[in-house]
Design an enzyme around this catalytic site. Structure first.
Site, mmCIF file in Angstrom:
data_model
loop_
_atom_site.group_PDB
_atom_site.id
_atom_site.type_symbol
_atom_site.label_atom_id
_atom_site.label_comp_id
_atom_site.label_asym_id
_atom_site.label_seq_id
_atom_site.Cartn_x
_atom_site.Cartn_y
_atom_site.Cartn_z
ATOM 1 N N ASP A 20 31.210 -25.678 -24.161
ATOM 2 C CA ASP A 20 30.155 -25.449 -23.168
ATOM 3 C C ASP A 20 29.364 -24.218 -23.611
ATOM 4 O O ASP A 20 29.792 -23.082 -23.391
ATOM 5 C CB ASP A 20 30.772 -25.237 -21.777
ATOM 6 C CG ASP A 20 29.701 -25.016 -20.706
ATOM 7 O OD1 ASP A 20 28.517 -24.783 -21.066
ATOM 8 O OD2 ASP A 20 30.047 -25.064 -19.508
ATOM 9 N N HIS A 135 28.287 -13.087 -8.698
ATOM 10 C CA HIS A 135 27.630 -14.367 -8.361
ATOM 11 C C HIS A 135 28.438 -15.209 -7.382
ATOM 12 O O HIS A 135 27.944 -16.194 -6.851
ATOM 13 C CB HIS A 135 27.374 -15.200 -9.618
ATOM 14 C CG HIS A 135 26.439 -14.554 -10.593
ATOM 15 N ND1 HIS A 135 25.164 -14.183 -10.250
ATOM 16 C CD2 HIS A 135 26.600 -14.192 -11.900
ATOM 17 C CE1 HIS A 135 24.576 -13.626 -11.308
ATOM 18 N NE2 HIS A 135 25.432 -13.614 -12.322
ATOM 19 N N ASP A 172 23.788 -5.073 -13.545
ATOM 20 C CA ASP A 172 23.885 -6.283 -14.363
ATOM 21 C C ASP A 172 22.484 -6.899 -14.478
ATOM 22 O O ASP A 172 21.653 -6.732 -13.588
ATOM 23 C CB ASP A 172 24.844 -7.261 -13.684
ATOM 24 C CG ASP A 172 25.145 -8.495 -14.510
ATOM 25 O OD1 ASP A 172 26.225 -8.556 -15.116
ATOM 26 O OD2 ASP A 172 24.295 -9.427 -14.552
ATOM 27 N N HIS A 174 21.643 -9.971 -14.315
ATOM 28 C CA HIS A 174 21.448 -11.131 -13.436
ATOM 29 C C HIS A 174 21.472 -10.685 -11.970
ATOM 30 O O HIS A 174 22.125 -9.703 -11.626
ATOM 31 C CB HIS A 174 22.562 -12.161 -13.654
ATOM 32 C CG HIS A 174 22.642 -12.682 -15.056
ATOM 33 N ND1 HIS A 174 23.539 -12.177 -15.982
ATOM 34 C CD2 HIS A 174 21.933 -13.653 -15.682
ATOM 35 C CE1 HIS A 174 23.392 -12.821 -17.123
ATOM 36 N NE2 HIS A 174 22.424 -13.728 -16.990
ATOM 37 N N ASP A 265 25.063 -6.640 -19.595
ATOM 38 C CA ASP A 265 24.138 -7.591 -20.216
ATOM 39 C C ASP A 265 22.698 -7.120 -20.045
ATOM 40 O O ASP A 265 21.766 -7.733 -20.552
ATOM 41 C CB ASP A 265 24.325 -9.010 -19.647
ATOM 42 C CG ASP A 265 24.545 -9.025 -18.147
ATOM 43 O OD1 ASP A 265 24.249 -8.001 -17.486
ATOM 44 O OD2 ASP A 265 25.008 -10.063 -17.624
ATOM 45 N N TYR A 305 27.734 -9.277 -22.875
ATOM 46 C CA TYR A 305 28.201 -10.310 -23.793
ATOM 47 C C TYR A 305 27.994 -9.978 -25.253
ATOM 48 O O TYR A 305 28.416 -10.724 -26.131
ATOM 49 C CB TYR A 305 27.540 -11.652 -23.426
ATOM 50 C CG TYR A 305 27.759 -11.938 -21.952
ATOM 51 C CD1 TYR A 305 29.017 -12.331 -21.485
ATOM 52 C CD2 TYR A 305 26.753 -11.703 -21.006
ATOM 53 C CE1 TYR A 305 29.255 -12.522 -20.136
ATOM 54 C CE2 TYR A 305 26.981 -11.895 -19.654
ATOM 55 C CZ TYR A 305 28.228 -12.298 -19.219
ATOM 56 O OH TYR A 305 28.470 -12.471 -17.879
HETATM 57 N N1 Q9C Z 1 20.478 -18.428 -20.517
HETATM 58 C C1 Q9C Z 1 27.284 -12.742 -15.329
HETATM 59 O O1 Q9C Z 1 26.665 -12.045 -16.099
HETATM 60 N N2 Q9C Z 1 23.891 -18.778 -17.618
HETATM 61 N N3 Q9C Z 1 27.047 -14.045 -15.202
HETATM 62 C C2 Q9C Z 1 22.515 -18.441 -17.633
HETATM 63 C C3 Q9C Z 1 20.523 -18.583 -19.111
HETATM 64 C C4 Q9C Z 1 24.722 -18.194 -16.603
HETATM 65 C C5 Q9C Z 1 25.994 -14.673 -15.962
HETATM 66 C C6 Q9C Z 1 21.791 -19.263 -18.671
HETATM 67 C C7 Q9C Z 1 24.899 -16.707 -16.748
HETATM 68 C C8 Q9C Z 1 25.933 -16.152 -15.801
HETATM 69 C C9 Q9C Z 1 28.385 -12.154 -14.523
HETATM 70 ZN ZN ZN Z 2 25.076 -10.783 -15.792
#
Ligand code: Q9C
Ligand code: ZN
Length: 528
Positions: A20, A135, A172, A174, A265, A305
């Site tokens: 994935d 999230h 973060d 996001h 990130d 990441y």
């Molecule tokens: N490229 C956290 O950083 N995918 N979660 C996004 C866009 C999900 C991130 C795809 C990213 C979740 C905790």
């Molecule tokens: Zn994130």
């Protein structure tokens, strides 16, 4: 009082068992990379190490439904096919037989950290955890997050410690929509999040991530969203967001505890964020938060990441929690146009709810199309500023070439010098602070002093000589900063000379800050 580091090796167990591409970045090495680097730097050894415990069913129930907790509990005994099928019911989620155990440790780590801080065992700390939390929602896993570690910590701080005002800072990259949903009507939790948004075209593609989502009911004004509409945001943009948006509200809110959804990130190199902030920026962000809540800052890992960037940023955060000064930031500290637009739109959305935003401008910034290219930035700081009104003699070539390229110069080898009129041998200074002996030439010092009566005294003259010498070292790039003691009666005149001297050596902009009483040099008003 110290800094706690909460961790448990078992949290490296959960991992993606199938293919994935979206989920593969959330891997065990994230924790080991961060921890190894903390050890290498001797930072782990300076912390109070706490071994994470599992959160209880009741603690998880502070924000999650009993049905959801049972569902996640059942994943312990599922086979790979069933795990994959269940994972597909959520957005950007994978389950592993160890996920329930890891997620309970991650939540428990946050609770232990909050308990350690609120009982006074430590001043602050970091919980190094996975899976992340921000999230996850009352009855849903989302975006690698299973239980909402930070939200549960906040609910616990309210319930078990009786707190009334908790600030959550989500740096973060996001949007922590899970935290937003859980507290959107709760005025006791101020939730701040900046996030990559790109006008809604970035994950999780939510309308409610925009700046005009400000909470509801009693919680109006206690949700603060700062959407970044372009990638490439850097140190200046992040610091500007803190100075011009978060901190004014945070001071007015006056939290009893600061929780940080510490995702990295948002740092340079991260494939998700595509931002430019360097690890040192997180030292500054941490340092800025330490002025709140009596320094009670609990950081909990979320995303991040790029292993190198993550490890380095975690070190910067822990080092600052431990009380070390933040390293200098690189690059021109000028926020880009798009960042200013975002900050301004968040300020406008929050202004009805916060006194600290009401006194100032209500004019929106120009909405001309902005880019994140150098053309999109205001002119750089030092190279040939727009106007230098000082009728200054031609700048000395060596100094002006230094000032013209501030970013290409290596950092000065000496951080700080202290210059006293009578060198004090009993003075105990930190190892990187130098007690300065040097002085400018006597004739030169006297020439600068001549127009000022208050500089006639020997002691004032000696101090001035040391100041001139220090200024030269700073403008040459040998020294970063310094402190000079001068007799109180000579302070205004000494400042006047310092300004004239700085300008005459090619400095384009000087900032003077007077703490306490100081007569303003009379001709200052006429100079830009
Ligand atoms: N490229 C956290 O950083 N995918 N979660 C996004 C866009 C999900 C991130 C795809 C990213 C979740 C905790
Ligand atoms: Zn994130």
């Amino acid at each position: 009082m110290g800094t706690a580091l909460v961790y448990h090796e078992d949290m490296t167990a959960t991992r993606l068992l199938w293919d994935d591409p979206e989920c593969e970045i959330e891997r065990p090495e994230r924790l080991t990379a961060a921890l190894d680097r903390l050890r290498q730097r001797g930072l782990e050894q300076r912390c109070l190490r706490l071994s994470a415990r599992e959160a209880s069913k009741e603690e998880l129930g502070l924000v999650h439904s009993p049905e959801y907790v049972s569902l996640v509990r059942k994943t312990q005994v599922l086979g790979e096919e069933e795990l994959q099928a269940l994972s597909r019911q959520f957005d950007a989620i994978y389950f592993h037989p160890s996920t329930f155990h890891c997620a309970r440790l991650a939540t428990g780590a946050g609770l232990q950290l909050v308990d350690a801080v609120l009982t006074g065992a430590v001043q602050n700390g970091l919980a190094l955890v996975r899976p992340p939390g921000h999230h996850s929602q009352r009855a849903a896993a989302n975006g690698f997050c299973v239980f909402n570690n930070v939200a549960i910590a906040a609910a616990h701080a309210k319930q078990k410690h009786g707190l009334h005002r908790i600030l959550i800072v989500d740096w973060d990259v996001h949007h922590g929509q899970g935290i937003q949903y859980l507290f959107e009507d709760d005025p006791s939790v101020l939730y701040f999040s900046w996030h990559r948004y790109e006008h809604g075209r970035f994950w999780p593609f939510l309308r409610e991530s925009d700046a005009d989502a400000v909470g509801r009911g009693q919680g109006l004004g206690f949700t603060v969203n700062l959407p970044w509409n372009q990638v490439g945001m850097g140190n200046a943009d992040y610091v500007a967001a803190f100075l011009h948006l978060l901190l004014p509200l945070a001071f007015e809110f006056d939290p009893e505890l600061v929780l940080v959804s510490a995702g990295f990130d948002s740092a340079i190199g991260d494939p998700e964020g595509q931002m430019q902030a360097t690890p040192e920026c997180f030292a500054h962000l941490t340092q800025l938060l330490q002025v709140l809540a009596g320094g009670r800052v609990c950081a909990m890992l979320e995303g991040g990441y790029h292993l190198e960037s993550l490890a380095e940023s975690v070190c910067m955060t822990v080092q600052t929690l431990l009380g070390d000064p933040a390293p200098p930031l690189s690059g021109p500290m000028v926020p880009c146009q798009s960042a200013l637009e975002s900050i301004q739109s968040a300020r406008a959305a929050q202004a009805p709810y916060w006194k600290s935003l009401q006194l100032q401008d209500a004019t929106p910034v120009a909405t001309s199309p902005s880019t994140h290219s150098p053309e999109g930035r205001p002119p750089p700081l030092l190279p040939g500023g727009p106007m230098c009104k000082a009728a200054a003699p031609a700048p000395a070539p060596a100094r002006s070439s230094f000032l013209d390229q501030p970013c290409l110069c290596p950092a000065p080898s000496v951080r700080t010098t202290v210059a006293l009129t009578a060198p004090d041998t009993t003075l105990v200074l930190p190892p990187d602070v130098i007690q300065q002996e040097g002085s400018a030439l006597r004739e030169e010092t006297e020439a600068w002093a001549r127009p000022h009566k208050s500089l006639a005294r020997e002691e004032a003259l000696t101090a001035l000589g040391k100041l001139l010498y220090l200024l030269d070292e700073m403008l040459d790039g040998q020294v970063n900063s310094g402190i000079v003691a001068t007799p109180a009666s000579a302070a205004a005149a000494t400042l006047d000379v310092a300004i004239q001297r700085g300008l005459s050596h090619g400095a384009q902009r000087l900032l003077c800050v007077a703490l306490g009483q100081l007569d303003r040099p009379p001709d200052l008003a006429h100079d830009g």
